[in-house]
Enzyme design. Structure first.
Site, short mmCIF file in Angstrom:
data_model
loop_
_atom_site.label_atom_id
_atom_site.label_comp_id
_atom_site.label_asym_id
_atom_site.label_seq_id
_atom_site.Cartn_x
_atom_site.Cartn_y
_atom_site.Cartn_z
N GLU A 53 0.88 -1.43 -0.44
CA GLU A 53 -0.02 0.01 -0.14
C GLU A 53 0.72 1.76 -0.23
OE1 GLU A 53 -3.51 1.68 2.55
OE2 GLU A 53 -2.30 0.43 3.47
N LYS A 126 -10.13 1.85 -2.03
CA LYS A 126 -10.22 1.18 -0.56
C LYS A 126 -11.20 1.93 -0.08
CE LYS A 126 -7.23 1.61 3.53
NZ LYS A 126 -6.17 2.15 4.85
N CYS A 170 -5.45 -3.07 3.46
CA CYS A 170 -5.14 -2.92 4.14
C CYS A 170 -6.26 -3.01 4.99
CB CYS A 170 -4.61 -1.90 4.75
SG CYS A 170 -3.35 -1.01 6.17
#
Length: 311
Positions: A53, A126, A170
């Site tokens: 990331e 995300k 993440c």
């Protein structure tokens, strides 16, 4: 009962790899390290490569600073252009990460996926955005759209020449719902570019609990969905520019797991590349003897769309 490790019916295999690296505020320096890792993976014969990331910069979300929005790029900006050229040159699918400027005042934490010919196969923004001490992501990132303008779910796998990639990012890795939706939409591999580490003030026991939980839940996504999982994390200490904390010690620990959660490769705390061969046929074989999708009580799960079941 058939043994899912039986290779007699093996039809497809795929060599995959990931890069676990240090990152710097100098994008050119960070991207040169990413490129070196990608070239190592290509030399090993990998057809699919995962970067961590926000690999082009340090993890800037330790503090809230409006000047840091200048780090953002468009989808077709310099970082994507470099990754696109590498994908074409190396004949390898590359999953990269950018701080995306979508419009004035609208920014995302976005994965970009380039196919072997350098074309943009797709993006993933995300969906789950944390806001904790040292991880002030809500200041910078808007969550990805639940539904794309063309009607597709925000949890849609990206079609590539090596298969359908369920890319998540993440904080998404803590949510079984995200992994399940990607699997239900046909993802063949779950991929998690990551930036996670310890508060250096935590004692060794707490650090171990945190890292074990991080590894365990992602291996559980592999088990629950019968899918391989790849997780790429960064390494090294990164200071807090505001000086309000002791910074973050990124723990590495990147790994590649098979569809029963078995660790195929597992990194330590140092920069490295990981390479593994996954057998995509094992998803079919595993799901035949562990038929979670068959036995799901979809008629009984309606309450999952509620925030909580207490008044």
């Amino acid at each position: 009962m058939t043994n899912p490790t039986d290779t007699s019916k093996r039809s497809t295999s795929l060599k995959v790899g990931l890069v676990q690296q240090h990152a710097f505020n100098d994008k050119a320096k960070s991207l040169s390290i990413s490129e070196q890792g990608l070239r190592e993976l290509a030399a090993e014969g990998c057809e699919l490569a995962l970067l961590q990331e926000l690999h082009a910069t340090q993890y800037f979300c330790q503090t809230e600073d409006t000047d840091l929005f200048d780090l953002a790029e468009s989808i077709d900006g310099p970082t994507s252009q470099r990754l696109s050229a590498l994908a074409d040159e190396l004949n390898m699918v590359i999953v990269g990460s950018i701080f995306e400027k979508r419009a004035p005042g609208l920014y995302h934490n976005t994965s970009v996926v380039f196919d072997k010919d350098g074309s943009l196969a797709g993006t993933y923004r995300k969906m789950h955005i944390p806001d904790d001490p040292g991880f002030y992501e809500k200041f910078y990132f808007t969550p990805g759209d639940a539904t794309f303008n063309d009607g597709r779910s925000g949890f849609s796998p990206i079609e590539t020449s090596v298969g359908k990639l369920g890319v998540l990012v993440c904080w998404d890795q803590w949510y079984p719902e995200a992994a399940r939706l990607m699997a239900m939409a046909g993802a063949e591999i779950l991929l998690y570019p990551t930036a996670i580490g310890w508060d250096p003030r935590d004692d060794a026991a707490e650090q171990k609990r945190q890292q074990d939980a991080w590894t365990l839940i992602q291996r559980a996504h592999a088990v629950a969905n019968g899918l391989p999982v790849m997780a790429a994390n960064r390494v090294g200490h990164e200071t807090d520019p505001s000086g309000q904390s002791d910074g973050i010690q990124f723990w590495g620990g990147s790994f590649i797991a098979g569809p029963q959660g078995e660790l195929l490769q597992h990194a330590g705390e140092d920069a490295c590349v990981l390479v593994a061969t996954i057998d995509k046929q094992r998803t079919e074989d595993t799901r035949r003897i562990w038929p979670y999708f068959r036995d799901r009580r979809i008629d009984a799960y309606g309450d999952l769309t509620k925030r909580h079941l207490t008044p």
